[in-house]
Motif scaffolding. Structure first.
Motif, PDB file in Angstrom:
ATOM      1  N   VAL A 128     107.830 -23.607 -23.684  1.00 52.40           N
ATOM      2  CA  VAL A 128     107.498 -24.982 -24.050  1.00 52.40           C
ATOM      3  C   VAL A 128     105.981 -25.128 -24.109  1.00 52.40           C
ATOM      4  O   VAL A 128     105.236 -24.343 -23.537  1.00 52.40           O
ATOM      5  CB  VAL A 128     108.080 -25.983 -23.032  1.00 52.40           C
ATOM      6  N   THR A 129     105.547 -26.162 -24.818  1.00 56.96           N
ATOM      7  CA  THR A 129     104.112 -26.411 -24.965  1.00 56.96           C
ATOM      8  C   THR A 129     103.490 -26.792 -23.629  1.00 56.96           C
ATOM      9  O   THR A 129     104.051 -27.598 -22.876  1.00 56.96           O
ATOM     10  CB  THR A 129     103.873 -27.535 -25.979  1.00 56.96           C
ATOM     11  N   ASP A 159     113.235 -10.001 -24.701  1.00 56.96           N
ATOM     12  CA  ASP A 159     112.410  -9.458 -25.777  1.00 56.96           C
ATOM     13  C   ASP A 159     110.926  -9.741 -25.554  1.00 56.96           C
ATOM     14  O   ASP A 159     110.159  -9.966 -26.492  1.00 56.96           O
ATOM     15  CB  ASP A 159     112.849 -10.016 -27.134  1.00 56.96           C
ATOM     16  N   GLY A 160     110.533  -9.798 -24.279  1.00 60.37           N
ATOM     17  CA  GLY A 160     109.116  -9.958 -23.952  1.00 60.37           C
ATOM     18  C   GLY A 160     108.620 -11.390 -23.917  1.00 60.37           C
ATOM     19  O   GLY A 160     107.454 -11.636 -23.595  1.00 60.37           O
ATOM     20  N   SER A 161     109.482 -12.360 -24.212  1.00 67.28           N
ATOM     21  CA  SER A 161     109.015 -13.754 -24.238  1.00 67.28           C
ATOM     22  C   SER A 161     108.865 -14.328 -22.836  1.00 67.28           C
ATOM     23  O   SER A 161     108.093 -15.269 -22.614  1.00 67.28           O
ATOM     24  CB  SER A 161     109.986 -14.620 -25.049  1.00 67.28           C
ATOM     25  N   GLY A 210      98.845 -21.374 -24.380  1.00 67.48           N
ATOM     26  CA  GLY A 210      99.285 -22.602 -25.035  1.00 67.48           C
ATOM     27  C   GLY A 210     100.733 -22.947 -24.763  1.00 67.48           C
ATOM     28  O   GLY A 210     101.193 -24.015 -25.157  1.00 67.48           O
ATOM     29  N   GLN A 211     101.464 -22.035 -24.117  1.00 67.86           N
ATOM     30  CA  GLN A 211     102.877 -22.267 -23.841  1.00 67.86           C
ATOM     31  C   GLN A 211     103.191 -21.900 -22.389  1.00 67.86           C
ATOM     32  O   GLN A 211     102.491 -21.101 -21.771  1.00 67.86           O
ATOM     33  CB  GLN A 211     103.764 -21.441 -24.773  1.00 67.86           C
ATOM     34  N   MET A 212     104.270 -22.480 -21.877  1.00 64.68           N
ATOM     35  CA  MET A 212     104.710 -22.204 -20.516  1.00 64.68           C
ATOM     36  C   MET A 212     106.210 -21.924 -20.527  1.00 64.68           C
ATOM     37  O   MET A 212     106.923 -22.335 -21.451  1.00 64.68           O
ATOM     38  CB  MET A 212     104.393 -23.388 -19.594  1.00 64.68           C
TER      39      MET A 212
END
Length: 373
Positions: free
Chosen positions: A158-159, A147-149, A189-191
């Motif tokens: 994760v942060t 879904d594009g994440s 801000g996320q990986m």
């Protein structure tokens, strides 16, 4: 202590433009930046005061509230020089000084997808009348499995450990200390620790989309249609870009377009030019009769009003301009040659039949007489 008027802080009038406000903040911020005033006890306070003023006056909605209600209308909206809140140091300082340091301090969040351009080849008839066409566009679209994440189904991003989720890191360059997009997570801000197998953590995959495009009547080469949100999907769920459909009108075998007018050449025979008559000429709406007067000379221009194009941006319908071109007969038989010779002999010495030729030869004779006198 009561806050100073934000316009006074930046030294601008209430009617100052956005560009003037930005320029004023740049000047004040450079003057009072703590790195340039290490011994100035109040420099940091003045710098933060200027930053707070620009954060309000540099935003149209906040500026309107401040102009109407003063400080009471924007309480809680300014970042006050702290990270987080409604904008903050990185947003304001990055916007104004981004050009100095080669790019602003990213705002975090997924990046927007790229805009795309599609060159659409059109026949002149379709460009003039308008048409709905189907186009196939290769592009990057949102990955369905994640879904594009970008993260494998069942897992989550994760942060980022470099910026701790802020999407920004502080960078020092000379006198200045600025916040820039985190190079590790690129401001998000996320990986992705467990990437999706379909898109390999990008959140987008390449595929071909079929789109329906309505072409308005009267478009021409260079015109373009913007399809909002039909460009490439943004990585990690970012908003999509736009698709720009660029018109390219093919050359036509008969007509040449010049804005609202159409031009064409109409070949006529020697007999038609001399005796006159009627010709059928094509237009984009069907055949019409063109009356050729007797004694018509080659290259004479005839105008058929209202037989041109109605431009897409409005204005009256143009005309069709027909230029007659005298065609010399070829592949003559012996009999035809003899007839032409007899006709030519019948005209010999009679200038009234060829006034332009007579005038031209008279001018040539006078020219050579002047050279020898």
């Amino acid at each position: 202590m009561a806050k100073r008027d934000y316009y006074d802080v930046l030294g601008v009038d209430k009617g100052a433009s956005a560009a003037e406000i930005k320029k004023a903040f740049r000047r004040v911020a450079m003057k009072f930046h703590p790195d340039r005033n290490p011994e100035g006890a109040d420099a940091e306070d003045k710098f933060k005061e200027a930053q707070e003023a620009y954060e309000i006056l540099g935003d149209d909605d906040k500026k309107a509230a401040y102009d109407r209600f003063g400080h009471a209308g924007v309480d809680g909206n300014s970042g006050g020089g702290q990270r987080g809140g409604g904008g903050g140091f990185g947003d304001v300082f990055g916007d104004v000084f981004g050009d100095i340091f080669g790019g602003g301090g990213g705002r975090g969040g997924p990046a927007r997808g790229s805009d795309l351009r599609y060159d659409l080849q059109l026949d002149l008839e379709d460009a003039v009348r308008g048409k709905t066409v189907q186009i196939d566009v290769p592009t990057m679209t949102t990955c369905d499995p994640c879904d594009g994440s970008g993260a494998r189904r069942g897992s989550s991003p994760v942060t980022c450990t470099t910026c701790n989720g802020a999407g920004q890191v502080r960078m020092s360059q000379g006198f200045f200390s600025v916040q820039q997009a985190c190079p590790q997570c690129r401001g998000r801000g996320q990986m992705i620790s467990d990437p999706c197998g379909s898109c390999h953590g990008q959140g987008v995959i390449e595929e071909q989309k079929t789109l329906s495009v309505k072409i308005p009547a009267g478009v021409d080469t260079g015109d373009r249609i913007r399809l909002g949100g039909k460009g490439e999907a943004g990585p990690q769920g970012g908003p999509p870009g736009d698709l720009y459909v660029q018109m390219v009108v093919r050359d036509h075998p008969i007509f040449v377009r010049d804005d609202a007018n159409l031009h064409c050449e109409v070949p006529i025979s020697f007999a038609q030019a001399a005796l006159g008559g009627e010709l059928e000429v094509p237009t984009l709406s069907g055949k019409v009769k063109l009356k050729i007067p007797a004694e018509t000379q080659s290259s004479k221009l005839f105008r058929l009003r209202g037989k041109g194009v109605a431009p897409v941006r409005g204005g009256g319908v143009g005309d069709l301009l027909c230029r007659v071109v005298l065609e010399t007969p070829v592949n003559l038989s012996s009999e035809q040659r003899e007839l032409l010779k007899k006709f030519e002999e019948s005209l010999a010495g009679k200038s009234k039949h060829s006034p332009r030729s007579s005038n031209w030869f008279d001018g040539v004779k006078k020219f050579f007489d002047n050279l020898t006198s």
